[in-house]
Structures are given as C-alpha cells and as structure tokens.
Scaffold this active site. Structure first.
Site, short mmCIF file in Angstrom:
data_model
loop_
_atom_site.label_atom_id
_atom_site.label_comp_id
_atom_site.label_asym_id
_atom_site.label_seq_id
_atom_site.Cartn_x
_atom_site.Cartn_y
_atom_site.Cartn_z
CG ASN A 165 45.61 34.21 66.09
OD1 ASN A 165 45.78 35.02 65.20
ND2 ASN A 165 44.93 33.08 65.91
CE LYS B 214 31.09 41.01 81.45
NZ LYS B 214 31.00 42.37 81.92
N PRO C 177 39.03 21.31 63.98
CG PRO C 177 37.41 21.63 62.35
CD PRO C 177 37.71 21.92 63.78
CG ASP C 178 45.22 20.51 60.50
OD1 ASP C 178 45.09 21.20 59.45
OD2 ASP C 178 46.31 20.33 61.06
CB ILE C 179 41.14 24.00 57.67
CG1 ILE C 179 40.23 24.44 58.83
CG2 ILE C 179 40.49 24.28 56.33
CD1 ILE C 179 40.13 25.94 59.00
CG PHE D 88 51.45 30.69 55.14
CD1 PHE D 88 50.93 30.36 53.91
CD2 PHE D 88 52.21 31.85 55.26
CE1 PHE D 88 51.14 31.17 52.80
CE2 PHE D 88 52.44 32.67 54.17
CZ PHE D 88 51.91 32.33 52.93
#
Ligand code: CTP
Length: 397
Positions: A211, A290, A309-311, A327
């Site tokens: 991202n 590839k 996993p949601d840290i 955040f």
C-alpha cells in the site's frame, strides 16, 4: 524548525574530526539554531576559523584576550544568553581539562564559567588507544559524575588507519542529540514499541501486494518518543526512510513477520503504538516461480487469500497489556468510524486521520479518540504532530 531560536556555543578542539564540525554547523543552523563557534588553537590546525565563520555567519572566538569583547570577558559574555554548549570534536586533552576544571584557554575557561544550569555536551573524538586508555576513561567517568552528557564516540575505521572506539558521531546524529536535549523527557525510561510503514505480501518471487504508506508518521512517532526519553523499538515494513537516531529498528516485510516481531518484543513494553498500514490479507498460495501471463491457457491466475493477524488487537488482548494506541485512516465519517474503531479494537486511544491523501505527505491533521470523546490536532508537520501525540500519551500512561 526543531531548534528555532536556540543559541548554541559550538566548541572545537584539536582533532581530525574538526572537518565534521563544518557540516554540524550547517545542520544546526538549518535546524534554526544560531551557532557561536569557539575554537582552541589546536582546532585551528585542522579547520580554519574562516570556514567556521562563513558557515555560522558569526565571528569565531579563539582567544581569552579578544579585543572585540568590550569588557574582555568572553568567557562570561559568550555563556550568559545561550541554551547549550557542545564540544565537538572533544579531544582527550580537553576531556582531561573539563574533568579537572582547567581553564588555560578561552574554551576551557568558558566551560568552567558556564552557569550551573547551562547544558554542556561533549562529543569525544580520538584514536581508539587514547579512548581506551584508563586515564581517559577516568576522566570520562568524572564528566559523567558531573552530569555532562557524553555523546558517542562510535566504533569504526579511524583517520589514522586503526579501527576501534573513538570516532566522533556523525553531524546528523549530533544534531539529533541537541534536538533531544530540548525536548521534555515525558516518557523517561519507558519502553515504547512502534509499528510503521506498509507491509508487503508476496504473490510470487517478483510481485506482491502493498500500500501507499510511506512510514513517515510512524518514524516521526518513534523519533518523538525517543526524544522524550523512551527506549524505542521500531518494527517497520519496507520504507525508504532511515531509522531515527537511537531507535532500535526491526525491519520486516509481511504482516505475519510484523506480528511475530511485535509479539516477541511486547513483554518489555509500556506503550504500543500501531501506526503501520498492515495488509488485512496475505496470499496463501504464493507461487515459488514467477507467474506467467498465459500459463495453461489461463489469462488470470487464482490468488487465494488468508487473513493476517490483527497485531493491535492481539496486543490489546494481552494481560497485562501495554498502553495501546491505534491509528486509523478513514476516507469519510472519521468522527463516527474513529470512535467505533477504538472500541472495536479494545484500546484506550485511537488516532484518526483522513486518508489516503495523507500517505507520503510531510504534514497531516489528526483526531484523537479516547473514552472522553475526541480532540483535534490541527494541521502541522508529522514531526510536530508526533511530539503532540507523545505528550498526549504521556498524560495518559
Ligand atoms: N492493525 C494491526 N494489524 C492488522 C491491521 C491493522 O495492528 N492486521 C492496526 C493498524 O496499525 C492501525 C489499526 O490497527 O493502528 C487500524 O487499522 P485498520 O486497518 O484501519 O483497522 P481495521 O480493523 O482493519 O478496519 P477497516 O475495516 O477500516 O480496514
């Protein structure tokens, strides 16, 4: 600017690292400080006062008997309306003088005559054998007992060709030390772990999903926490940024690596600040080769995804958990989504901003959500916002 309005006396003593003092003067002035250079006669063997005058924009002082000071008391006049004295480079001989209160030249005299509350910082620079000599180490111990911060030295190859301890810190590291000197030590001794940057989830050996997070906000938060006196660990996804000075960097790539790195360091932490833009999903069928456009006549390959996993939620669920700060970048309805996300994540403080337009920018606006509601931090540089955020966290821990 970090040093706006600050007045620094920069003292140079005899050593080859004087060449770095030129760059240091530029860095300090660029950061907003006004720099008054004072040199010992040995320092003038290594760099000219003309260079230092040109870079600082002020006449350089060398001599106790300088006629330009009307009362002939430069050791008093140069130290009465300033914010700090930095000796860089500081030779073994000058360390000896400071440790013993010698005052046989202008620089040592002004150090001895400085007001008790005026910070004196020392950046040693010398050959490794000189640094390791018990006499130098005795003198260093004395300076520490006298509450004089010793900045460095570093280890590495030296001008004489030998290798070891004694290299002066780099100008940008000394600049960070000076900036930190003026920051209130709101998190003194606390352990703070920050995540930052994007994650990168591989598709095949050459492609992946990531991202636009630049890491700037997370790195600014880590730097502000370090300057506030905390021991900071920064777990960062791939960015182009340099780790802030004094911060322990743990580079990772994927969301799962970030999770593992955070969980293996979390026990020692007092505060956890999750700034990273972690991918919600990773590719569970990563190709070892590839992927080709038309393999088997298929035009699209089928990627399979599994949830990362949601840290932040994992850390918040620990018992005991460090003070957790999350955040959230929302594209709309920030006030509603921010308040809801704080509760959903089970954390005391959530920092919201309107994304994704903040990614990569140097400034931002933030909204803090806690159990009392929300507070706006108006548009400012990410560094200033990071300092304000650290002050808000310090009020709550
Ligand atoms: N976070 C995390 N681990 C994840 C995902 C997010 O630690 N796997 C942290 C981020 O670092 C940030 C906070 O959680 O501090 C909010 O991230 P966000 O992706 O907005 O939360 P989500 O719960 O995924 O909400 P949304 O539905 O808006 O994507």
């Amino acid at each position: 600017m970090d040093l706006n309005g600050k007045k620094i006396v920069l003292g140079l003593t005899g050593g080859i690292a004087c060449y770095k003092a030129a760059e240091l003067t530029r860095a300090l002035t660029k950061a907003g400080a006004s720099v008054q250079v004072v040199m010992t006669s040995a320092a003038t063997q290594f760099i000219t006062p003309v260079t230092m005058q040109a870079l600082s924009g002020k006449a350089v002082y060398l001599d106790q008997w300088d006629d330009r000071i009307a009362n002939h008391m430069p050791h008093i006049d140069l130290t009465r309306d300033v914010d700090a004295i930095l000796i860089a480079p500081c030779s073994a001989d000058f360390i000896f003088k400071l440790a013993h209160g010698a005052c046989d030249d202008l620089l040592s005299t002004l150090c001895l005559a400085r007001p008790g509350n005026l910070p004196l910082l020392v950046a040693p620079a010398m050959n490794a054998e000189m640094w390791n000599n018990p006499a130098t180490q005795r003198n260093i111990t004395q300076l520490q007992l006298d509450q004089i911060p010793i900045l460095g030295p570093d280890a590495g190859v030296q001008a004489c060709g030998e290798t070891g301890m004694g290299r002066m810190l780099e100008p940008e590291q000394l600049l960070e030390e000076v900036i930190a000197l003026f920051q209130p030590k709101l998190l003194a001794g606390q352990h703070v772990l920050v995540t930052a940057g994007p994650t990168f989830e591989a598709i095949d050996p050459v492609r992946g999903i990531t991202n636009h997070s630049s890491g700037k906000m997370g790195y600014a938060v880590a730097r502000a926490a370090q300057q506030a006196g905390a021991h900071v660990t920064l777990v960062s996804g791939p960015t182009t940024l340099q780790a802030p000075y004094g911060v322990q960097l743990i580079p990772v790539e994927t969301g799962r690596q970030m999770h593992d790195a955070v969980m293996s360091h979390i026990a020692a932490q007092d505060v956890f600040i999750a700034v990273a833009a972690v991918a919600d999903w990773y590719v569970s069928n990563i190709s070892t080769q590839k992927l080709k456009k038309n393999a088997d006549g298929n035009h699209m390959c089928a990627l399979q995804f599994a949830e990362n996993p949601d840290i932040l939620a994992s850390v918040a669920a620990l018992s005991p958990a460090p003070y957790c700060v999350g955040f959230a970048a929302e594209s709309e309805n920030l006030l509603q989504y921010g308040a809801e996300k704080r509760i959903k994540k089970g954390i005391p403080l959530l920092v919201g901003n309107i994304g994704p337009q903040t990614f990569g920018q140097d400034d931002n606006t933030l909204v803090l959500f806690d159990e009392h509601g929300h507070t706006n931090l108006p548009r400012a540089s990410k560094q200033l916002l990071a300092q304000q955020l650290i002050a808000e966290i310090a009020k709550r821990v």
